[in-house]
Structures are given as structure tokens and as C-alpha cells.
Write a protein that holds these residues in place. Structure first.
Motif, PDB file in Angstrom:
ATOM      1  N   THR A   1       5.920  15.746   6.446  1.00 52.93           N
ATOM      2  CA  THR A   1       6.931  16.673   5.961  1.00 52.93           C
ATOM      3  C   THR A   1       6.380  18.093   5.910  1.00 52.93           C
ATOM      4  OG1 THR A   1       7.854  14.922   4.569  1.00 52.93           O
ATOM      5  CG2 THR A   1       8.552  17.162   4.082  1.00 52.93           C
ATOM      6  N   TYR A   2       7.192  19.033   6.374  1.00 42.44           N
ATOM      7  CA  TYR A   2       6.865  20.471   6.306  1.00 42.44           C
ATOM      8  C   TYR A   2       7.889  21.145   5.401  1.00 42.44           C
ATOM      9  CZ  TYR A   2       6.493  25.376   7.683  1.00 42.44           C
ATOM     10  OH  TYR A   2       6.358  26.750   7.675  1.00 42.44           O
ATOM     11  N   GLN A   3       7.388  21.901   4.432  1.00 40.77           N
ATOM     12  CA  GLN A   3       8.299  22.622   3.545  1.00 40.77           C
ATOM     13  C   GLN A   3       7.753  24.027   3.297  1.00 40.77           C
ATOM     14  OE1 GLN A   3       9.218  20.679  -0.127  1.00 40.77           O
ATOM     15  NE2 GLN A   3      10.758  22.174  -0.710  1.00 40.77           N
ATOM     16  N   GLN A   4       8.555  25.006   3.660  1.00 39.45           N
ATOM     17  CA  GLN A   4       8.156  26.392   3.502  1.00 39.45           C
ATOM     18  C   GLN A   4       9.413  27.242   3.352  1.00 39.45           C
ATOM     19  OE1 GLN A   4       5.791  28.139   2.829  1.00 39.45           O
ATOM     20  NE2 GLN A   4       6.046  30.208   3.619  1.00 39.45           N
ATOM     21  N   ALA A   5       9.474  27.954   2.241  1.00 40.30           N
ATOM     22  CA  ALA A   5      10.604  28.852   1.990  1.00 40.30           C
ATOM     23  C   ALA A   5      11.924  28.091   2.124  1.00 40.30           C
ATOM     24  CB  ALA A   5      10.539  30.058   2.906  1.00 40.30           C
TER      25      ALA A   5
ATOM     26  N   ALA B   1       0.844  -1.192   0.000  1.00 40.93           N
ATOM     27  CA  ALA B   1       0.000   0.000   0.000  1.00 40.93           C
ATOM     28  C   ALA B   1       0.882   1.246   0.000  1.00 40.93           C
ATOM     29  CB  ALA B   1      -0.933   0.016   1.207  1.00 40.93           C
ATOM     30  N   ARG B   2       0.444   2.279  -0.698  1.00 41.70           N
ATOM     31  CA  ARG B   2       1.135   3.553  -0.749  1.00 41.70           C
ATOM     32  C   ARG B   2       0.095   4.659  -0.565  1.00 41.70           C
ATOM     33  NH1 ARG B   2       4.590   0.179  -0.697  1.00 41.70           N
ATOM     34  NH2 ARG B   2       6.250  -0.178  -2.230  1.00 41.70           N
ATOM     35  N   ALA B   3       0.472   5.702   0.159  1.00 40.57           N
ATOM     36  CA  ALA B   3      -0.431   6.848   0.350  1.00 40.57           C
ATOM     37  C   ALA B   3       0.384   8.128   0.400  1.00 40.57           C
ATOM     38  CB  ALA B   3      -1.242   6.691   1.641  1.00 40.57           C
ATOM     39  N   GLN B   4      -0.095   9.159  -0.281  1.00 44.47           N
ATOM     40  CA  GLN B   4       0.497  10.494  -0.250  1.00 44.47           C
ATOM     41  C   GLN B   4      -0.656  11.495  -0.162  1.00 44.47           C
ATOM     42  OE1 GLN B   4       2.586  10.736  -3.958  1.00 44.47           O
ATOM     43  NE2 GLN B   4       4.116   9.212  -3.408  1.00 44.47           N
ATOM     44  N   LEU B   5      -0.541  12.421   0.769  1.00 45.26           N
ATOM     45  CA  LEU B   5      -1.621  13.377   0.996  1.00 45.26           C
ATOM     46  C   LEU B   5      -1.045  14.756   1.274  1.00 45.26           C
ATOM     47  CD1 LEU B   5      -4.630  14.077   1.516  1.00 45.26           C
ATOM     48  CD2 LEU B   5      -4.253  13.394   3.909  1.00 45.26           C
ATOM     49  N   ALA B   6      -1.447  15.732   0.466  1.00 47.50           N
ATOM     50  CA  ALA B   6      -1.053  17.118   0.697  1.00 47.50           C
ATOM     51  C   ALA B   6      -2.024  17.747   1.689  1.00 47.50           C
ATOM     52  CB  ALA B   6      -1.061  17.897  -0.612  1.00 47.50           C
ATOM     53  N   LEU B   7      -1.472  18.325   2.772  1.00 47.03           N
ATOM     54  CA  LEU B   7      -2.258  18.928   3.832  1.00 47.03           C
ATOM     55  C   LEU B   7      -2.081  20.447   3.814  1.00 47.03           C
ATOM     56  CD1 LEU B   7      -1.312  16.412   6.666  1.00 47.03           C
ATOM     57  CD2 LEU B   7      -3.451  16.465   5.362  1.00 47.03           C
ATOM     58  N   PRO B   8      -2.960  21.152   4.496  1.00 46.16           N
ATOM     59  CA  PRO B   8      -2.754  22.601   4.605  1.00 46.16           C
ATOM     60  C   PRO B   8      -1.478  22.932   5.375  1.00 46.16           C
ATOM     61  CG  PRO B   8      -5.003  21.966   5.223  1.00 46.16           C
ATOM     62  CD  PRO B   8      -4.212  20.705   5.119  1.00 46.16           C
ATOM     63  N   ALA B   9      -1.115  24.190   5.354  1.00 43.13           N
ATOM     64  CA  ALA B   9       0.026  24.714   6.125  1.00 43.13           C
ATOM     65  C   ALA B   9       1.340  24.080   5.692  1.00 43.13           C
ATOM     66  CB  ALA B   9      -0.196  24.518   7.622  1.00 43.13           C
ATOM     67  N   HIS B  10       1.472  23.817   4.371  1.00 45.63           N
ATOM     68  CA  HIS B  10       2.735  23.333   3.794  1.00 45.63           C
ATOM     69  C   HIS B  10       3.134  21.959   4.316  1.00 45.63           C
ATOM     70  CE1 HIS B  10       3.129  27.442   2.317  1.00 45.63           C
ATOM     71  NE2 HIS B  10       2.937  27.860   3.564  1.00 45.63           N
TER      72      HIS B  10
END
Length: 731
Positions: free
Chosen positions: A638-642, A595-604
Motif C-alpha cells: 500500500t502507498y499512501q501520500q497526501a 501468520a500475520r505480518a505488517q511492515l512499514a517501508l520507506p517512501a510511504h
């Protein structure tokens, strides 16, 4: 679609286009639009391929900051990795390991005549810092790759030289200094590319120094002292002495050093024609075999020395690529290559003065021809592959006191050869915009020749001449359904011809048996069935579930063996052993889900998850197959911002009970607890901060809870709490 793949191929091959431009940053893009190469040796979109493929990009490797490519694979959560020593790392894919998983570097196969069935560390000869990407092709891959691709293919692509743009000259460089505490690791890396309008070069150099690895302190309360190194052997005043270890969590004699160099030269005299020279060198110091050095016999340490000698790989290839529409092809790629591989084993029993030194030198010549043709809605890929391996095997007994050298039995017959020939054709038909058919066929032929030294072997083992042929195929269908749903199915066959190691090896196993030659082996064959259902919301969500079922016929396994003269024991180096050999078992099966899952969430934020479960059984002997990993996976936020990227992750394995172990001994049950391999998890944090346009600093804390754990079938415990710090300079 008619002109898409040739155009993409020019983008990928053309040095003026960095890899990140066609391979979107995986932290920003979620979906199946990523372009991959390994499935059919040409560029195509993951969405169109019925086989499960995972991609490890340079950006992801950079964030992981792994010590080796084996660590990068394990930390991805996609591949199970076994280790017998710190300088180890043997990938396991769908219940297959070692010579049943094909390693490919820049389009050239690494597997050679002496890749063994147990556990391998050869993937460490590829530098993670020099990689542009890794593609993990799960399941049988015989049509495109021939023998050995039973569990899958791991394709490693090193960075490419880049031509200059209109300015006429371009220079780029990446530099890294890294320190990590668990093994007191020190790594220095530099690579640089110089480009002109027609010429370009790329150079990469990495040097790494590992000290002894410290394991975790907590987590196995039921078995206190598990994994502790209480004693080790030193040579003092010409004698072997047992020394008490005053730091029991430091796994004595696990350190080693490694040097990796890549040099490439590109010449592009005109558009559509490229010449690439690719040279690679990897070498190590002696690598101590930790599990053997901690082997006890009659209550005492058995070995004073057990090292792999320097593992050397010298690789050279030339690639001609023509990209233009012609009658027979739109793209042609010809890749002749040569490899010189050397490995050795240095073994001395405690209290003995003679060290047994077995050295293997393998020369591999190969040539690959790959062509691509686009005809309307049809895409045709076809080509040929030739390889020739020659094995030089040397056995010497060296007296460490006097220096006297005497011949001893070699691991393989000296002068053995292993050769393969293959022709393949693969076809893709875009029946409609939502229905894609893939199929392919390959004819392969393999020859093995060996002659045994009569000084060490009975006449029954004097000579082996074996030849076999195989016809393999696959057929797959991809249906792109409404609302982002995708359904794919695949049936593929594969084979692995017995190599020099399978047929001709003589070697003492860790369980006290002796493996002897068996000239009567036949190729093992598989049929792989898989189906995948996925849901995609572009740049927001990807969820996939893959089920696979593999049947094996004539599977190669190690079993008790009666020699042709009726003996079940053999005298070897002055000792008598119960005899085992690699034999063909009638039927076996492997099944599982991934199984594989990837989900984009708010706040980067982004959430990733992987999970793999595998089960395998020898259906004739009704016993578990070896190399079947327990449940394993990974979850990461994961968090990515600037300028800041931060990742928190958990890496985990389920347990493996004693009755689930194979009786072959390959799963190293003596290295586990009395109840088998325990389940475990580690918590990990990695960060990267871009200080300036050129300077970045990275830091991480792995195994935060300092968990004491040992991966299934491994002979060494995993790293304890590990803090790493790295500084990068790129321009």
C-alpha cells in the motif's frame, strides 16, 4: 489501568467521538495497541487479549470498496468465504462454517434456530457501507457468547449517531455511487447523521443491483470449458425450453437486487446515561441458486427454477448504557432486541408445472445484560443472555399454469421453538505490567421443541422435546517480553446445541440423498488450544504466528442413516432417496497455523501479509472433516501520500485434492474439477484520490489476469476481470 477502560468506553460509546479517533488508521499505525470490543464485550487493547483477533476498519473497507461484506471478509485474507451463488458468502473460520460461526451485529447475535450446517448467506443482510468496523474473534467464544461460537465470532458494528459539540448542531453525510463491470453492478449509498447536544440520529440507505456475473477466461488449461454455462432454461409460451448460452463465461441467472436501511436514534440526557434505538432492514429480490440451476441429471438440466425467495431481516433493539462508578458496576449495558427473519426456497423441476415453495419465518426475542467493574488490578465482566426463537414453516405446491395451491411437506415442523439462557463471568488480572491473566466461566441452557405434521411424517417423528446444559470456561495468559516480544496461550471450551435445522430438517441434498430428522442428537463440544508468538516494533513492524489445536466430541456431521423402523431409504415428493441425517461422531480434531505480518517501508509504503493453513479429520470414521479450507492468504503493498492511496494485492488459495474432501457432500465435490479444487491467485489494484475536502474518486481493477477460478466448496466461479469506479461525497 484503573480508570483506562471506563474512560475508553465513554469515548467509544459517546457519539461526539468518531470511531477513527480511538481506532487509528491501520495504514499508519502498526502494532497491538488497537482497541477492540468483541473479546469481552467491553473495550480493551488487543495486546492484553490471549485470543487471536483481526480488525477490519471502516477505512480499510472503504479502500476495498466491496460489493458485499462477504467480499470484504474474503479480500481481507483473514477469512475463507464459500459461495454457492452470487448472492452468497459463507465465512469459514478454523474449519468451522455456517451455524458453527457466530455472527453478531451491534452486540446482538444473528444466528437463529434455522441456521444450517452447510453454507449460509445470512451475513449479506448486513450492509458493508454502514459498518464502522468488523472484529473477527478466532476460536471458541462460548464464555461471552454461548452456543455456536466454535470456529469464532464475527462482530459487526454499524455506524453510530454523533452528538453535537459546543456549536449546538452538527450534520454529517457520506454518499457513494459505484459501478463494477464483472456483474454490471450498480450501487447507490447515502448516510447522514444529525446531532444536537442531547439528541442524535443516523440514517443509512444502500441499494444495489447485480446482473449476471462474468467469470474469468484464463487459467484452467487442463480442463477446458470448466465453469462455462453452455445452456440454461427459459419459460417460453408456457413450456420450459433449453436455450444455448451465447456468452458462456456469463454465469446465467446469478443477478439479484438488495436494499439495506439502518436508522438509529440516540438520547443522552446527561453524562453517563445513553439510550439508543437501533432499527435495521435488509431485503433482496429472488436470489437464483446458480449451482442448482446448472445441475444435470441423465444428461439434461434438472431444474427450471431454483431460487431463494427474498431474504428479509428486520431488526430492532434498544440499548441502555450507564457509565458511572457504583457498588456493583462501573458500566452497565442492557440490550433487549427483536428480529423477524424470512427466507424461502422456490423449486420447480424441468417440464413440471408445480413449483415447490417452502417459506420459513423466524421471530427472535433476546435480551443481553453486560456489566463491567474495575477493582484495582482486576477487571470483572459479567452478565446474562436470554433468547427465544419461534419458527413458522410453510410448504405449498403452486401450479404455475393454473395458480392452484396445494400443501406440501414443510422444511421444518411448523411452530418449532428454540430457547437459550446463559450466565457468564469473565475476569482479567494484571499480575504485573508484563503478565496478564484472563479467565471466564459460563453456564448455558438450551431447549428445542417441535411437533411434526402427521400428514407428511411417520409417527416416529411426531414430537421432539430436548433440553441440554453446558458449563464452559477459558483461561489465558499474556506475557509481554523484552524487545517487543509477546507470548500468549489460551485454553477455551465451547459447545453448539443442535438447533431446529439440525434435529428436524427434511431436505434433498445436491448429491441425490435426502436428509431426514434425527431427534437423538446431542450437543457438539470443543476444546481449543492456541498459542501465539509475536514481535512488535511500534509503528514499524508486527509479525505474529498462531498455532491452534481443537478437539471435538460428539461433532455433528451428515452420514448415512437408518431410521428407527430400520429403513435406509425414504420416499419424498414421489421419489425414493438414500437416507442421511445429522449424527454425532465420537471424536474429531482440527489443527492449523495462522501468520500475520505488517511492515512499514520507506517512501510511504506498507506491506501486509496473511497466511492460514487448517487440517481436520473425523477420528472415528477416519475421513476428512467437511468445511476444512485449503491453504489461503493475501499479500498487499500500500502507498499512501497526501491525497492518493493505492494498493496492489494478491489473493490466493492452495489446492484441495479429491482424497481430502469430506464424504458428507457438503464440500461440493461435483462442482470442482475431476482432481478436486485447483489452487489459484488473483492480482488486484485499488486506488483512491481525494479531489477536494468533500469529493473523492476511487477506481480498481480486480483479477487483472482474468483468471478462471473457483473457491473450494463453491458452486460458482469467481468474478473475472472486474473494473470498478466509485465517486464519494462526504461532509
Amino acid at each position: 489501568m484503573k480508570h483506562l477502560l471506563p474512560a475508553l468506553l465513554e469515548l467509544f460509546a459517546g457519539p461526539e467521538c468518531p470511531a477513527e479517533q480511538f481506532s487509528p488508521d491501520s495504514s499508519k499505525v502498526i502494532g497491538l495497541s488497537e482497541v477492540v470490543v468483541s473479546a469481552n464485550r467491553t473495550l480493551e487493547t488487543k495486546r492484553d487479549i490471549p485470543q487471536q483477533i483481526d480488525v477490519l476498519t471502516a477505512r480499510r473497507i472503504r479502500l476495498q470498496n466491496p460489493a458485499t461484506i462477504a467480499d470484504a471478509l474474503q479480500n481481507s485474507g483473514w477469512v475463507f468465504v464459500q459461495k454457492s451463488q452470487h448472492g452468497g458468502g459463507s465465512p469459514v473460520m478454523r474449519g468451522f462454517e455456517a451455524n458453527k460461526v457466530l455472527l453478531v451485529v451491534d452486540g446482538v447475535r444473528l444466528n437463529n434456530a434455522i441456521y444450517r450446517a452447510g453454507h449460509l448467506q445470512n451475513i449479506l443482510s448486513v450492509d458493508a457501507n454502514a459498518l464502522e468496523r468488523v472484529e473477527i474473534l478466532n476460536g471458541a467464544g462460548a464464555v461471552m457468547y454461548g452456543s455456536d461460537a466454535l470456529g469464532g465470532v464475527i462482530s459487526l458494528y454499524t455506524k453510530q449517531p454523533r452528538l453535537a459539540d459546543s456549536t449546538g448542531f452538527a450534520a454529517r453525510t457520506t454518499n457513494l455511487l459505484r459501478y463494477a463491470t464483472a456483474a454490471r453492478e450498480k450501487t447507490a449509498h447515502t448516510d447522514f447523521s444529525l446531532g444536537w447536544k442531547r439528541w442524535a440520529t443516523f440514517t443509512s440507505i444502500t441499494a444495489t443491483d447485480f446482473d449476471d456475473l462474468r467469470k474469468g477466461r484464463h487459467g484452467i488449461d487442463a480442463y477446458p470449458g470448466f465453469g462455462e454455462v453452455k445452456q440454461y432454461v427459459e419459460r417460453q409460451n408456457g413450456k420450459d425450453v433449453v436455450v444455448a448460452n451465447d456468452e458462456v463465461n456469463r454465469q446465467k441467472f446469478t443477478g439479484y437486487r438488495q436494499l439495506d436501511v439502518v436508522q438509529k436514534l440516540l438520547f443522552q440526557p446527561k453524562t453517563g446515561q445513553r439510550h439508543l434505538l437501533n432499527l435495521q432492514l435488509s431485503t433482496t429480490s429472488d436470489v437464483p441458486r446458480f449451482d442448482r440451476l446448472q445441475t444435470y441429471r441423465n444428461g439434461a438440466l434438472r431444474y427450471a427454477e431454483w431460487d431463494y425467495g427474498p431474504q428479509k431481516r428486520l431488526f430492532g433493539s434498544y440499548q441502555l448504557e450507564l457509565t458511572r462508578r457504583r457498588g456493583l458496576f462501573d458500566v452497565l449495558r442492557l440490550t433487549p432486541a427483536v428480529q423477524a427473519v424470512e427466507e424461502s426456497r422456490l423449486v420447480r423441476d424441468f417440464g413440471k408445472d408445480v413449483r415447490q415453495e417452502n417459506t420459513e419465518k423466524v421471530r427472535v426475542l433476546s435480551a443481553n445484560l453486560d456489566l463491567f467493574k474495575n477493582i484495582g488490578r482486576h477487571e470483572l465482566r459479567y452478565g446474562a443472555e436470554l433468547t427465544h426463537n419461534r419458527v413458522r414453516s410453510i410448504g405449498e405446491g403452486v401450479n404455475v399454469v393454473t395458480g392452484a395451491v396445494t400443501p406440501i411437506v414443510t422444511r421444518y415442523p411448523n411452530g418449532s421453538t428454540y430457547a437459550t439462557q446463559g450466565l457468564y463471568a469473565a475476569h482479567r488480572w494484571e499480575i504485573t505490567d508484563r503478565l496478564i491473566l484472563s479467565d471466564g466461566l459460563r453456564y448455558s441452557r438450551v431447549q428445542v421443541n417441535a411437533e411434526f405434521d402427521p400428514r407428511f411424517f411417520d409417527t416416529q417423528y411426531r414430537q421432539v422435546d430436548q433440553s441440554s446444559a453446558s458449563l464452559d470456561g477459558n483461561v489465558g495468559l499474556v506475557a509481554l517480553l523484552p524487545a517487543g516480544l509477546r507470548l500468549s496461550g489460551l485454553v477455551a471450551t465451547g459447545f453448539r446445541n443442535p438447533n431446529v435445522d439440525d434435529i428436524n430438517k427434511t431436505f434433498e441434498q445436491n448429491n441425490g440423498t435426502l436428509i431426514v430428522p434425527n431427534p437423538g442428537l446431542k450437543p457438539e463440544r470443543v476444546v481449543n488450544y492456541e498459542v501465539e508468538l509475536s514481535e512488535t516494533v511500534q509503528d514499524r513492524l508486527l509479525v505474529s504466528l498462531t498455532g491452534f489445536y481443537t478437539t471435538l466430541r460428539d461433532a455433528l456431521v451428515v452420514r448415512p442413516f437408518t431410521t428407527p423402523d430400520g429403513k435406509t431409504t425414504t420416499t419424498y415428493n414421489g421419489q425414493t432417496y438414500a437416507t442421511v441425517a445429522t449424527v454425532n461422531t465420537g471424536k474429531a480434531r482440527i489443527r492449523g497455523v495462522a501468520a500475520r505480518a505488517q511492515l512499514a517501508l520507506p517512501a510511504h509504503l506498507r506491506l501486509d501479509g496473511t497466511l492460514t493453513y487448517t487440517q481436520g479429520r473425523d477420528r472415528v470414521a477416519d475421513v476428512p472433516l467437511d468445511h476444512i479450507s485449503p491453504l489461503y492468504g493475501r499479500a498487499a503493498l500500500t502507498y499512501q501520500q497526501a491525497k492518493l492511496t493505492a494498493e496492489g494485492s494478491v489473493l490466493f488459495n492452495g489446492r484441495k485434492r479429491v482424497h481430502e474432501y469430506s464424504p458428507s457432500g457438503e464440500d461440493n465435490l461435483p462442482q470442482a474439477t475431476p482432481v478436486g479444487a485447483l489452487g489459484w491467485y488473483t492480482l488486484n489494484l485499488r486506488t483512491s484520490y481525494q479531489l477536494t475536502r468533500s469529493w473523492a474518486v476511487q477506481a480498481g481493477l480486480e483479477n487483472i489476469l482474468d483468471t478462471n477460478y473457483r473457491v473450494f466448496a463453491s458452486g460458482i466461479s469467481g468474478a473475472g476481470r472486474n473494473f470498478f469506479l466509485a465517486v464519494r461525497f462526504e461532509r
